[in-house]
Design a protein around this motif. Structure first.
Motif, PDB file in Angstrom:
ATOM      1  N   ASP A 155       0.844  -1.202   0.000  1.00 35.54           N
ATOM      2  CA  ASP A 155       0.000   0.000   0.000  1.00 35.54           C
ATOM      3  C   ASP A 155       0.878   1.251   0.000  1.00 35.54           C
ATOM      4  O   ASP A 155       0.527   2.256  -0.620  1.00 35.54           O
ATOM      5  CB  ASP A 155      -0.907   0.014   1.239  1.00 35.54           C
ATOM      6  N   LYS A 198      -2.429  -0.539   6.874  1.00 35.13           N
ATOM      7  CA  LYS A 198      -1.820  -0.502   5.547  1.00 35.13           C
ATOM      8  C   LYS A 198      -0.636  -1.472   5.489  1.00 35.13           C
ATOM      9  O   LYS A 198       0.053  -1.699   6.479  1.00 35.13           O
ATOM     10  CB  LYS A 198      -1.319   0.908   5.220  1.00 35.13           C
ATOM     11  N   ARG A 199      -0.413  -2.036   4.318  1.00 36.03           N
ATOM     12  CA  ARG A 199       0.765  -2.876   4.115  1.00 36.03           C
ATOM     13  C   ARG A 199       1.915  -1.949   3.721  1.00 36.03           C
ATOM     14  O   ARG A 199       1.902  -1.343   2.648  1.00 36.03           O
ATOM     15  CB  ARG A 199       0.504  -3.928   3.035  1.00 36.03           C
ATOM     16  N   LYS A 250       0.660   2.471 -10.509  1.00 39.11           N
ATOM     17  CA  LYS A 250       1.454   2.105  -9.340  1.00 39.11           C
ATOM     18  C   LYS A 250       2.855   2.716  -9.438  1.00 39.11           C
ATOM     19  O   LYS A 250       3.381   2.932 -10.528  1.00 39.11           O
ATOM     20  CB  LYS A 250       1.566   0.581  -9.231  1.00 39.11           C
ATOM     21  N   ASP A 275       1.091   1.677  -3.986  1.00 36.30           N
ATOM     22  CA  ASP A 275       0.049   2.653  -4.325  1.00 36.30           C
ATOM     23  C   ASP A 275       0.487   4.061  -3.938  1.00 36.30           C
ATOM     24  O   ASP A 275       0.088   5.034  -4.583  1.00 36.30           O
ATOM     25  CB  ASP A 275      -1.255   2.302  -3.603  1.00 36.30           C
ATOM     26  N   LYS A 276       1.263   4.148  -2.849  1.00 38.55           N
ATOM     27  CA  LYS A 276       1.775   5.438  -2.386  1.00 38.55           C
ATOM     28  C   LYS A 276       3.278   5.325  -2.179  1.00 38.55           C
ATOM     29  O   LYS A 276       3.770   4.313  -1.675  1.00 38.55           O
ATOM     30  CB  LYS A 276       1.092   5.865  -1.088  1.00 38.55           C
TER      31      LYS A 276
END
Length: 575
Positions: free
Chosen positions: A12, A34-35, A268, A293-294
């Motif tokens: 994540d 979050k991962r 991504k 994602d971030k």
């Protein structure tokens, strides 16, 4: 170079760097489910692993091309230089532990010509986040009232000087454990049930990422060289350890240096890094890649600016403000030399006794509207490890060393040829060491304040450049030197600038800031008030580089509070 892994893990969020920005962000996001993957280029440093010998210190620098994976990195430019850290916990491993909030009325860099703008956040917005970081870092004011901490000579000297000069002095909140148990509120510690104790085992002190026991402060003056007793509440013991104890723990990877990143067609972030291997040079590093994602860049002021400048072609949203508004936080290291007492004799200060910093003198700023003029600053007492005292003594009394060496050599010769029959040399050995006045009556002072963030960092070929000079902040530095001189005079001592400042017009800072400035809109800076890069959703910067100007006091707490605020926004927005 070995081939990269084919399969890519996805997270994540990927956080690059484990200083005050990265560690706080990684913990908060992981805590929210979050991962998270935290990438740190340096090593982990458990208690007892910080070198003290000359050979160990020789290896303790960061230069992978030479097979060096040590603690210190030193960036040097014509007008400024900075000592920073590579290791799990970032700058917290070598900083002097001070956790001060930015003064409420100092949240601006407004200048008469309007060239600087106010900060995008104010003190009210940061206060709850300041409190959260203070609690997590177990902040404690230096317990100068309790033995053996009440024998810290430099603390008493600063308090006395401030009293003589009519200046504001206070003990400082430090991220150091002086007590076995955590403190609920450092402003009102429960001394009766949790008193300060020298070298005592810290309660649950082995519940950390290193799985090693820790001790309360042993007053060894080695904070900036790395604490081998685990007394400092560094980020590896606090946020990073907490992040690894979660039900879904953060994935913490050391010796992993990020080289490049971009946004793929799938939206991504693709993060490419190398995994270093001790005992080998960077030519043998293993390339790896992950996606997220971030992406949160927290590699420190120079590191983050360098990475974003190097990879800016992949992010068209990075505007013209990238690299601008560099500041050294008004830092200036100087020395109080050979302080004397009321009787004119050497004052027993012993800068090796105590944490590196214990107290500070604050000078007001014209922004406070109380008649003060100029920009405000702090002057804090400094210390040094005992092993440096020998170097200081030798440097301060070279002619005396030669004279005493001659006398001792003559005594040995007379004994050898049978003229002097006394075999006991204990007294002669004591004389050989000398009176130790320089090392015992001198200590550093560290100033920091609101300099002008007029520097720009840029790439020249493959190297980072920085054009900041002290000329744009001359008035501030003149006032710092004047105040330092007054403190020295009040202590019957000599004031001495450091050689880089005196002879080369270079300011050495421990707090490089700016380059990815937080702002109200893209024309003013690089990231918004939540740390997200303008026009690049999901790309964040979270470290000292986002500060649009100097903090004034030590910036670690402000960086941590901003990280806590940025993380809260990400979590609450669900984005």
């Amino acid at each position: 170079m070995p081939e990269a892994q084919n399969a890519m893990e996805h997270f994540d969020a990927v956080v690059v760097g484990s200083g005050f920005g990265g560690s706080v962000m990684a913990y908060r996001l992981a805590e929210a489910g979050k991962r998270v993957c935290l990438l740190e280029r340096g090593k982990a440093y458990p208690p007892g692993s910080f070198p003290r010998t000359p050979h160990g210190m020789k290896q303790n620098f960061w230069d992978p091309s030479a097979g060096l994976y040590g603690l210190y990195s030193f960036w040097s430019f014509p007008g400024t230089a900075a000592l920073v850290s590579s290791g799990l916990g970032g700058g917290s491993l070598i900083y002097a532990n001070v956790l001060l909030r930015k003064d409420e009325k100092w949240f601006t860099d407004q200048s008469p010509d309007g060239s600087y703008v106010p900060w995008a956040v104010d003190r009210k917005a940061l206060d709850p986040h300041y409190a959260a970081v203070e609690k997590m870092m177990n902040a404690q004011k230096y317990p100068f009232h309790a033995a053996p901490y009440n024998k810290t000579g430099k603390t008493a000297a600063m308090q006395e000087a401030a009293g003589k000069l009519g200046l504001e002095w206070d003990l400082l909140p430090l991220a150091v454990s002086f007590r076995r148990k955590p403190v609920d509120d450092f402003r009102h510690p429960d001394d009766a049930g949790n008193p300060p104790e020298y070298g005592a085992p810290i309660e649950n002190g082995n519940e950390n990422i290193h799985k090693m026991h820790r001790l309360t402060c042993r007053l060894c003056g080695e904070c900036d060289a790395g604490c081998n007793y685990g007394s400092k509440n560094t980020l590896d013991y606090t946020y990073i350890s907490a992040a690894t104890r979660l039900q879904a723990p953060a994935d913490v990877r050391t010796m992993c240096e990020v080289k490049s990143f971009d946004r793929g067609p799938d939206g991504k972030f693709h993060v490419r890094y190398v995994r270093h291997r001790e005992g080998r040079t960077s030519h043998d590093a293993v390339p790896e890649q992950i996606t997220a994602d971030k992406l949160i860049i927290s590699a420190g002021t120079f590191g983050s600016s360098f990475l974003l400048l190097k990879n800016r072609a992949a992010f068209p949203g990075l505007g013209e403000q990238l690299g601008k508004r560099y500041s050294g936080n008004g830092d200036l290291l100087s020395f109080i030399i050979k302080a004397t007492g009321p009787d004119g004799n050497c004052r027993n200060i012993d800068g090796t006794y105590g944490p590196v910093i214990t107290s500070g003198i604050r000078t007001p700023d014209e922004l406070e509207g109380n008649g003060a003029t100029g920009r405000g600053f702090y002057v804090e007492d400094g210390g040094f490890p005992a092993f440096l005292a020998w170097m200081i003594e030798t440097a301060g009394d070279l002619s005396g060393d030669l004279r005493r060496s001659y006398e001792f050599g003559k005594r040995i010769l007379l004994s050898r040829i049978g003229i002097d029959l006394n075999p006991d040399l204990a007294g002669d050995l004591s004389k050989l060491i000398g009176d130790c006045i320089t090392s015992n009556s001198s200590f550093p002072v560290l100033a920091m304040g609101r300099d002008n963030p007029t520097g720009t960092t840029a790439l020249k070929g493959k190297y980072l450049t920085c054009d900041w000079t002290r000329d744009g902040s001359a008035e501030l530095y003149d006032r710092i030197v004047e105040t330092g001189s007054k403190i020295a005079h009040a202590l019957g001592a000599k004031y001495q600038d450091n050689p880089a400042y005196e002879f080369f017009n270079q300011v050495i800072t421990a707090h490089p800031l700016g380059g990815c400035a937080m702002a109200r809109h893209k024309g003013e800076g690089v990231v918004n008030e939540w740390g997200e890069v303008f026009d690049e959703p999901g790309l964040y910067v979270c470290d000292g580089s986002v500060l649009p100007g100097p903090v004034g006091p030590n910036p670690a707490l402000t960086i941590g509070a901003l990280a806590d605020r940025f993380a809260t926004r990400i979590i609450e927005s669900g984005r």
